[in-house]
Design a protein around this motif. Structure first.
Motif, PDB file in Angstrom:
ATOM      1  N   ALA A   1       1.104  -0.684   0.098  1.00  0.00           N
ATOM      2  CA  ALA A   1      -0.134  -0.189  -0.077  1.00  0.00           C
ATOM      3  C   ALA A   1       1.285   1.181  -0.197  1.00  0.00           C
ATOM      4  N   THR A   2       1.929   1.497   0.728  1.00  0.00           N
ATOM      5  CA  THR A   2       2.715   2.064   0.914  1.00  0.00           C
ATOM      6  C   THR A   2       3.415   2.611  -0.509  1.00  0.00           C
ATOM      7  N   LEU A   3       3.246   1.507  -1.235  1.00  0.00           N
ATOM      8  CA  LEU A   3       4.364   1.284  -2.729  1.00  0.00           C
ATOM      9  C   LEU A   3       3.566   1.804  -3.357  1.00  0.00           C
ATOM     10  N   VAL A   4       2.133   1.433  -3.539  1.00  0.00           N
ATOM     11  CA  VAL A   4       1.137   2.507  -4.184  1.00  0.00           C
ATOM     12  C   VAL A   4       1.145   3.838  -3.760  1.00  0.00           C
ATOM     13  N   TRP A   5       1.004   4.190  -2.834  1.00  0.00           N
ATOM     14  CA  TRP A   5       0.035   5.169  -2.283  1.00  0.00           C
ATOM     15  C   TRP A   5       1.711   5.727  -3.123  1.00  0.00           C
ATOM     16  N   ALA A   6       2.838   5.856  -2.805  1.00  0.00           N
ATOM     17  CA  ALA A   6       4.234   6.755  -3.622  1.00  0.00           C
ATOM     18  C   ALA A   6       3.776   6.949  -4.801  1.00  0.00           C
ATOM     19  N   ALA A   7       3.633   6.012  -5.599  1.00  0.00           N
ATOM     20  CA  ALA A   7       3.714   5.825  -7.353  1.00  0.00           C
ATOM     21  C   ALA A   7       2.438   6.806  -7.718  1.00  0.00           C
ATOM     22  N   LEU A   8       1.244   6.634  -7.116  1.00  0.00           N
ATOM     23  CA  LEU A   8       0.609   7.209  -7.251  1.00  0.00           C
ATOM     24  C   LEU A   8       0.530   8.844  -6.631  1.00  0.00           C
ATOM     25  N   ALA A   9       1.952   8.624  -5.905  1.00  0.00           N
ATOM     26  CA  ALA A   9       1.549  10.984  -5.742  1.00  0.00           C
ATOM     27  C   ALA A   9       2.609  11.073  -7.123  1.00  0.00           C
ATOM     28  N   MET A  10       3.369  10.067  -7.243  1.00  0.00           N
ATOM     29  CA  MET A  10       4.407  11.497  -8.160  1.00  0.00           C
ATOM     30  C   MET A  10       4.001  11.280  -9.396  1.00  0.00           C
ATOM     31  N   VAL A  11       3.298   9.984  -9.781  1.00  0.00           N
ATOM     32  CA  VAL A  11       2.598  10.428 -10.903  1.00  0.00           C
ATOM     33  C   VAL A  11       1.445  11.273 -11.056  1.00  0.00           C
ATOM     34  N   SER A  12       0.284  11.171  -9.892  1.00  0.00           N
ATOM     35  CA  SER A  12      -0.557  12.516  -9.969  1.00  0.00           C
ATOM     36  C   SER A  12       0.008  14.601  -9.862  1.00  0.00           C
TER      37      SER A  12
END
Length: 155
Positions: A114-125
């Motif tokens: 969940a932390t990796l997915v959240w970090a990836a979504l944060a970078m993409v957004s």
């Protein structure tokens, strides 16, 4: 006599009831701390640009926009909630040692994923954010991002 004390202390960890579960919980806590620390470093980004605006006067006015992404506190809250829920579920009556160990392992996997997915979504957004400056009297709006975005506009 001191030899007996040394032997009983060395062997006592293995004979403590639930030692395997306690070790696994300790590992989960270390994983939670490590995940939070890594997210603290990975969750930062920044971008900026300067634009010249044509105005009435001898020189154009330059407007600079700087955006800074910071880690979201929701991730740290999610990590803490995952640890507390996992420990609470392990303490339920009727739980076997094998099921408790599986539950702790799954909590660690969920926490890290969940932390990796959240970090990836944060970078993409964050990358998708436009840095065009607002017009005169306009406001700079930020759509939902998965991190905390600070906006610095200088004219």
């Amino acid at each position: 006599m001191p030899e007996m004390l040394d032997q009983s202390q060395a062997g006592s960890l293995a004979s403590v009831p639930g030692a395997t579960i306690i070790r696994r919980i300790r590992g989960m806590i270390f994983s939670a701390l490590s995940t939070g620390i890594v997210y603290s470093f990975v969750g930062f980004a920044s971008k900026g640009a300067c634009f010249d605006a044509a105005v009435d006067g001898p020189e154009p006015v330059s407007t600079c926009v700087n955006l800074t992404l910071s880690p979201s506190p929701l991730v740290y809250l999610g990590i803490a909630v995952t640890v507390v829920v996992a420990i609470s579920l392990v303490l339920r009556p009727g739980r076997t040692e094998a099921s408790a160990l599986r539950l702790i392992d799954r909590a660690v996997i969920i926490m890290i994923a969940a932390t990796l997915v959240w970090a990836a979504l944060a970078m993409v957004s964050f990358i998708a954010l436009s840095i065009e400056p607002p017009g005169p009297g306009g406001t700079f709006t930020i759509p939902f991002t998965f991190g905390v975005v600070d906006v610095d506009i200088t004219r």
